[in-house]
Design an enzyme around this catalytic site. Sequence first.
Site, mmCIF file in Angstrom:
data_model
loop_
_atom_site.group_PDB
_atom_site.id
_atom_site.type_symbol
_atom_site.label_atom_id
_atom_site.label_comp_id
_atom_site.label_asym_id
_atom_site.label_seq_id
_atom_site.Cartn_x
_atom_site.Cartn_y
_atom_site.Cartn_z
ATOM 1 N N SER A 13 0.845 -0.889 0.063
ATOM 2 C CA SER A 13 0.327 -0.209 -0.208
ATOM 3 C C SER A 13 0.626 1.399 -0.603
ATOM 4 C CB SER A 13 -0.785 -0.009 1.094
ATOM 5 O OG SER A 13 0.075 -0.016 2.248
ATOM 6 N N TYR A 124 -8.225 -8.426 8.879
ATOM 7 C CA TYR A 124 -9.396 -6.684 8.154
ATOM 8 C C TYR A 124 -9.063 -7.298 7.016
ATOM 9 C CZ TYR A 124 -4.123 -5.724 9.440
ATOM 10 O OH TYR A 124 -2.721 -5.817 10.535
ATOM 11 N N ASN A 147 2.477 -11.510 12.207
ATOM 12 C CA ASN A 147 2.442 -11.793 14.063
ATOM 13 C C ASN A 147 1.889 -12.839 14.101
ATOM 14 O OD1 ASN A 147 -0.349 -11.235 13.387
ATOM 15 N ND2 ASN A 147 0.243 -9.574 13.151
ATOM 16 N N GLN A 148 1.907 -12.707 15.356
ATOM 17 C CA GLN A 148 0.850 -13.955 16.317
ATOM 18 C C GLN A 148 -0.246 -14.653 15.416
ATOM 19 O OE1 GLN A 148 0.825 -14.252 20.810
ATOM 20 N NE2 GLN A 148 -0.966 -15.414 20.534
ATOM 21 N N GLU A 150 -1.726 -13.730 12.769
ATOM 22 C CA GLU A 150 -1.402 -14.840 11.216
ATOM 23 C C GLU A 150 -1.131 -15.571 11.076
ATOM 24 O OE1 GLU A 150 -1.042 -9.580 9.219
ATOM 25 O OE2 GLU A 150 0.495 -11.088 10.216
ATOM 26 N N GLY A 223 4.854 -2.704 11.293
ATOM 27 C CA GLY A 223 4.663 -3.924 10.626
ATOM 28 C C GLY A 223 5.583 -4.189 9.309
ATOM 29 N N ASP A 224 5.426 -3.084 9.014
ATOM 30 C CA ASP A 224 5.886 -2.693 7.468
ATOM 31 C C ASP A 224 7.615 -2.430 7.437
ATOM 32 O OD1 ASP A 224 3.352 -3.031 6.101
ATOM 33 O OD2 ASP A 224 2.934 -1.115 6.646
#
Length: 301
Positions: A13, A124, A147-148, A150, A223-224
């Site tokens: 994004s 999301y 992450n956890q 995911e 995170g990105d």
Amino acid sequence: MAEKYPRVLSIQSHVVSGYVGNKSATFPLQVLGFEVDPINSVQFCNHTGYGYWKGQVLDENELDALMDGLHHNGLDCYTHLLTGYVGSASFLKRIAQVVKQLREVNPNLIYVCDPVMGDNGKMYVPEELLEIYRDTIIPLANIITPNQFEVELLTGKPIQSLSDAWNATEYFHKQGCHTVVVSSSELGDEQNLLSLASSRLGKKKTKLTLNIPKLPGTFTGTGDLFTALLLAWMWLTDNILKTSLENTIATIQAILRRNLNMSEERSKTCATTIARVELPLVQSKADIENPKVIIEAKVVA
């Protein structure tokens, strides 16, 4: 393609104002010596946490057109592919074709995938993306940074202990991923989140944990930033996972602490509270170039 000139195609994004997705990843990668060609899966005025946003969404046909143009002009020679937020199933399926195209040009392409689907127990993105990530995208990736939540989505199993987490990394290794980094988990303590990393490169196996101090506030784009920094340091250290994870976390912690220190000053110019906590990447250039490691990773195996 000379290895001292790494080139990254980054598909994720983009926001006009603020730092998420490609805006969060491009500058740090450039500071660390990487050429970055961004393809914006979406272009919004700001991230969706503001509650109001407008912009455009790239579809799979437009992605095809961009990739065709790059190929026609001999510009699709990359050392890395980096993917982050994707909002549609058809677009995500096309990324598998992008990986194939890039590996035809450079069989040694390193695909770094952040399977962005959700956090804190909430998805999301559309639910149909899960199956595509699990069955198609993850097996193509060299490095993944879920992450956890995911991890739980992709494995179909809850992560309630370190043993559960290591079993999950083993699952991804069997899928073909040589490096699995759980960017954050709730397996730490009251003061710390816990990051876990596992690498299988040839006969060399590495497992690490690293505490991440919890800081007050909610931040977007970390995170990105995490995935971009990990990509960079794994390349710059020749896949030394311990150093790469330590440098990545050290940089993010420095940026977030600077963010907190700048909040009062930003309150004079920023109209909203959310704008005040946008990542101060430009002001953190020195921390990106030379991270000061305070917290060391613990070698598990």
